[in-house]
Each structure stands twice: as C-alpha cells, then as structure tokens.
Design a protein around this motif. Structure first.
Motif, PDB file in Angstrom:
ATOM      1  N   LEU A  20       0.824  -1.204   0.000  1.00 37.26           N
ATOM      2  CA  LEU A  20       0.000   0.000   0.000  1.00 37.26           C
ATOM      3  C   LEU A  20       0.862   1.259   0.000  1.00 37.26           C
ATOM      4  CD1 LEU A  20      -2.806  -1.150   2.425  1.00 37.26           C
ATOM      5  CD2 LEU A  20      -2.905  -0.970  -0.054  1.00 37.26           C
ATOM      6  N   LYS A  21       2.004   1.186   0.658  1.00 40.41           N
ATOM      7  CA  LYS A  21       2.923   2.304   0.675  1.00 40.41           C
ATOM      8  C   LYS A  21       3.371   2.647  -0.744  1.00 40.41           C
ATOM      9  CE  LYS A  21       6.932   3.478   3.377  1.00 40.41           C
ATOM     10  NZ  LYS A  21       7.975   2.973   4.223  1.00 40.41           N
ATOM     11  N   SER A  22       3.585   1.621  -1.543  1.00 39.50           N
ATOM     12  CA  SER A  22       4.006   1.851  -2.921  1.00 39.50           C
ATOM     13  C   SER A  22       2.916   2.553  -3.727  1.00 39.50           C
ATOM     14  CB  SER A  22       4.411   0.533  -3.591  1.00 39.50           C
ATOM     15  OG  SER A  22       3.267  -0.271  -3.824  1.00 39.50           O
ATOM     16  N   LEU A  23       1.688   2.475  -3.268  1.00 38.78           N
ATOM     17  CA  LEU A  23       0.570   3.155  -3.933  1.00 38.78           C
ATOM     18  C   LEU A  23       0.417   4.595  -3.460  1.00 38.78           C
ATOM     19  CD1 LEU A  23      -2.075   0.278  -3.766  1.00 38.78           C
ATOM     20  CD2 LEU A  23      -0.681   0.945  -5.728  1.00 38.78           C
ATOM     21  N   GLN A  24       1.234   5.002  -2.491  1.00 40.21           N
ATOM     22  CA  GLN A  24       1.252   6.348  -1.937  1.00 40.21           C
ATOM     23  C   GLN A  24      -0.091   6.748  -1.335  1.00 40.21           C
ATOM     24  OE1 GLN A  24       2.841   8.906  -4.979  1.00 40.21           O
ATOM     25  NE2 GLN A  24       4.877   8.046  -4.758  1.00 40.21           N
ATOM     26  N   LEU A  25      -0.658   5.861  -0.562  1.00 42.69           N
ATOM     27  CA  LEU A  25      -1.906   6.163   0.130  1.00 42.69           C
ATOM     28  C   LEU A  25      -1.610   7.053   1.332  1.00 42.69           C
ATOM     29  CD1 LEU A  25      -3.528   2.630   0.077  1.00 42.69           C
ATOM     30  CD2 LEU A  25      -4.007   4.537  -1.439  1.00 42.69           C
ATOM     31  N   LYS A  26      -2.551   7.917   1.675  1.00 41.00           N
ATOM     32  CA  LYS A  26      -2.374   8.817   2.806  1.00 41.00           C
ATOM     33  C   LYS A  26      -2.438   8.078   4.143  1.00 41.00           C
ATOM     34  CE  LYS A  26      -3.906  13.363   1.782  1.00 41.00           C
ATOM     35  NZ  LYS A  26      -4.967  14.318   1.958  1.00 41.00           N
ATOM     36  N   GLU A  27      -3.301   7.103   4.248  1.00 41.38           N
ATOM     37  CA  GLU A  27      -3.531   6.467   5.536  1.00 41.38           C
ATOM     38  C   GLU A  27      -3.920   5.016   5.333  1.00 41.38           C
ATOM     39  OE1 GLU A  27      -6.392   7.168   9.413  1.00 41.38           O
ATOM     40  OE2 GLU A  27      -6.363   8.641   7.813  1.00 41.38           O
ATOM     41  N   ILE A  28      -3.477   4.183   6.243  1.00 38.33           N
ATOM     42  CA  ILE A  28      -3.877   2.780   6.230  1.00 38.33           C
ATOM     43  C   ILE A  28      -4.479   2.479   7.597  1.00 38.33           C
ATOM     44  CG2 ILE A  28      -3.106   0.386   6.093  1.00 38.33           C
ATOM     45  CD1 ILE A  28      -0.736   1.401   4.411  1.00 38.33           C
ATOM     46  N   LYS A  29      -5.680   1.976   7.628  1.00 41.14           N
ATOM     47  CA  LYS A  29      -6.318   1.576   8.877  1.00 41.14           C
ATOM     48  C   LYS A  29      -6.323   0.061   8.928  1.00 41.14           C
ATOM     49  CE  LYS A  29      -9.277   5.563   9.294  1.00 41.14           C
ATOM     50  NZ  LYS A  29     -10.630   6.067   9.459  1.00 41.14           N
ATOM     51  N   LYS A  40      -4.734  -0.385  16.805  1.00 42.19           N
ATOM     52  CA  LYS A  40      -5.523  -0.114  15.602  1.00 42.19           C
ATOM     53  C   LYS A  40      -5.571   1.377  15.317  1.00 42.19           C
ATOM     54  CE  LYS A  40      -8.798  -3.902  15.976  1.00 42.19           C
ATOM     55  NZ  LYS A  40     -10.198  -4.235  16.199  1.00 42.19           N
ATOM     56  N   GLU A  41      -5.753   2.175  16.377  1.00 47.14           N
ATOM     57  CA  GLU A  41      -5.857   3.611  16.217  1.00 47.14           C
ATOM     58  C   GLU A  41      -4.550   4.219  15.728  1.00 47.14           C
ATOM     59  OE1 GLU A  41      -7.198   4.951  20.006  1.00 47.14           O
ATOM     60  OE2 GLU A  41      -9.111   3.922  19.817  1.00 47.14           O
ATOM     61  N   HIS A  42      -3.451   3.534  15.981  1.00 46.38           N
ATOM     62  CA  HIS A  42      -2.153   4.085  15.621  1.00 46.38           C
ATOM     63  C   HIS A  42      -1.500   3.358  14.447  1.00 46.38           C
ATOM     64  CE1 HIS A  42      -2.743   5.813  19.574  1.00 46.38           C
ATOM     65  NE2 HIS A  42      -1.986   6.790  19.125  1.00 46.38           N
ATOM     66  N   HIS A  43      -2.208   2.438  13.819  1.00 46.88           N
ATOM     67  CA  HIS A  43      -1.662   1.700  12.682  1.00 46.88           C
ATOM     68  C   HIS A  43      -1.891   2.484  11.396  1.00 46.88           C
ATOM     69  CE1 HIS A  43       0.448  -1.945  13.174  1.00 46.88           C
ATOM     70  NE2 HIS A  43      -0.450  -2.515  13.918  1.00 46.88           N
ATOM     71  N   THR A  44      -1.269   3.623  11.320  1.00 46.54           N
ATOM     72  CA  THR A  44      -1.339   4.427  10.111  1.00 46.54           C
ATOM     73  C   THR A  44       0.073   4.600   9.584  1.00 46.54           C
ATOM     74  OG1 THR A  44      -1.149   6.466  11.365  1.00 46.54           O
ATOM     75  CG2 THR A  44      -3.381   5.706  10.860  1.00 46.54           C
ATOM     76  N   MET A  45       0.159   4.980   8.371  1.00 48.26           N
ATOM     77  CA  MET A  45       1.473   5.236   7.794  1.00 48.26           C
ATOM     78  C   MET A  45       2.045   6.496   8.428  1.00 48.26           C
ATOM     79  SD  MET A  45       2.030   2.737   5.925  1.00 48.26           S
ATOM     80  CE  MET A  45       3.592   3.342   5.356  1.00 48.26           C
ATOM     81  N   MET A  46       3.328   6.536   8.557  1.00 46.88           N
ATOM     82  CA  MET A  46       3.990   7.713   9.100  1.00 46.88           C
ATOM     83  C   MET A  46       4.063   8.769   8.006  1.00 46.88           C
ATOM     84  SD  MET A  46       5.402   9.184  11.692  1.00 46.88           S
ATOM     85  CE  MET A  46       5.257   7.754  12.752  1.00 46.88           C
ATOM     86  N   THR A  47       3.564   9.941   8.307  1.00 45.85           N
ATOM     87  CA  THR A  47       3.622  11.074   7.399  1.00 45.85           C
ATOM     88  C   THR A  47       4.379  12.196   8.103  1.00 45.85           C
ATOM     89  OG1 THR A  47       1.590  12.047   8.261  1.00 45.85           O
ATOM     90  CG2 THR A  47       1.358  10.491   6.411  1.00 45.85           C
ATOM     91  N   GLU A  48       4.674  13.260   7.380  1.00 49.86           N
ATOM     92  CA  GLU A  48       5.317  14.394   8.032  1.00 49.86           C
ATOM     93  C   GLU A  48       4.407  14.976   9.113  1.00 49.86           C
ATOM     94  OE1 GLU A  48       7.248  18.765   7.275  1.00 49.86           O
ATOM     95  OE2 GLU A  48       7.110  17.402   5.572  1.00 49.86           O
ATOM     96  N   ALA A  49       3.112  15.024   8.850  1.00 47.98           N
ATOM     97  CA  ALA A  49       2.168  15.546   9.849  1.00 47.98           C
ATOM     98  C   ALA A  49       2.197  14.691  11.111  1.00 47.98           C
ATOM     99  CB  ALA A  49       0.754  15.601   9.268  1.00 47.98           C
ATOM    100  N   THR A  50       2.230  13.384  10.946  1.00 47.53           N
ATOM    101  CA  THR A  50       2.287  12.481  12.101  1.00 47.53           C
ATOM    102  C   THR A  50       3.614  12.638  12.824  1.00 47.53           C
ATOM    103  OG1 THR A  50       0.904  10.935  10.863  1.00 47.53           O
ATOM    104  CG2 THR A  50       1.979  10.084  12.834  1.00 47.53           C
TER     105      THR A  50
END
Length: 186
Positions: A20-29, A40-50
């Motif tokens: 999914l990271k290779s697809l450049q998705l903003k968030e993964i739940k 579960k609440e914290h299983h998101t991709m790391m972004t600059e905002a995060t």
C-alpha cells in the motif's frame, strides 16, 4: 484515496503495508482482531504531519531529565508499526540534514566556531522545538537559538523500536545528518 483492508493474520501486515505504501496512500487503517484497539488507532502510515504530532508530545516541562522529556513521544511512536518507526527515523534525518548548512552553524552559537557534534545537537533542539519554529528557522537562519542542545532526540526512534520489539534498532536513516554531509550547504 483511502483503503481499508481487514486482516486475519498479522504476519501479512508488513507485506500489505509495503504494498500500500508503494501506492502512496495517505492512511492505512488496520482492522484485525489480533491487534489491540489502541494499536488499531495508531496503525497508520507515518507522514510528516504524524512526525510533527509525535514531536509535539515531548514533555518540555520535565526539562533537565531528557529521558522524561522523550517518554511521551517514545510511547506514542512505539504504538506504530515497525515500518512507521523507520519512516519516522528517515523524516528526522531529513529535517536534520536540511539544517546542516554553514549559515545555520554560524547562527547556532555565540562562539565563532561550533563543534560538529554541538551543531548536530543544536539542530536536534530546533527539530524538537516543533514544526513552527523549525520552518521559521529554515527560512531565517538568524532565528536559530544560540547554544541550546537536545541530542537525546537522536535516540527517540531507537527507544521506540526497543519498547515495541525488545530488539536492537539497526535501521540506517535515509539522510546522513552528521555535520558537513549536506554538501550543498557547505
């Protein structure tokens, strides 16, 4: 674009995240009965905002005990998947690398020459001070705080990794942040 996938086996989680990271998705739940609700609440991709959200959890009121200052950020980052911790490390390395320039070194101390190590630790303080100050300084080197250091920030990804896995952190960051490695800045 957002995509939610329900997993029944956590062993496949890292593979799915990489795909999914290779697809450049903003968030993964992650919706899995094998993962706690808090995770579960914290299983998101790391972004600059995060990244900046985690940096903003530093407990500056505990200044003088650097491990205590880091503790909330360590605990927060450790809730993320291992891949997110390595991405956090990469983002941290980038932020430090971008400040690795002579103009910032010249403004980081009242002394005429600052050592390479102290300049790195001064850059750590700027990043640890948060997004607003970081970008102000990036755009105006004269705002760089004089002789203020926070080298413990370098340990944040390692401490979070160890808390999460109990293992040694061996990830090499994307950018070499040691002083002088940003050749365009010197």
């Amino acid at each position: 674009m957002r995509l939610t996938i329900e997993l029944s086996d956590t062993n496949e989680l890292e593979k799915v995240i990489q795909l999914l990271k290779s697809l450049q998705l903003k968030e993964i739940k992650v919706m899995s009965p094998l993962i706690s609700q808090q995770e579960k609440e914290h299983h998101t991709m790391m972004t600059e905002a995060t990244f900046w959200e985690i940096i903003h959890t530093l407990a500056w009121e505990k200044m003088g005990d650097n491990k205590a200052v880091l503790k909330p950020a360590i605990e927060q980052l450790a809730l993320y998947p291992k891949t997110a911790i390595t991405v956090f490390h990469d983002i941290l390395s980038e932020k430090l690398y971008l400040l690795d320039r002579k103009i910032f070194a010249n403004n980081s101390s009242i002394e005429k020459n600052i050592s390479a190590d102290l300049f790195l630790y001064a850059r750590c303080f700027v990043v640890a001070s948060g997004k607003a100050l970081y970008y102000q300084i990036l755009n105006n080197a004269t705002l760089f705080p004089k002789d203020v250091f926070f080298d413990d920030l370098l340990n944040l990804p390692e401490y979070a990794w160890t808390l999460k896995t109990g293992e040694a952190f061996t990830h090499l960051p994307k950018y070499m942040y040691e002083t002088g490695f940003n050749s365009s800045g010197w």
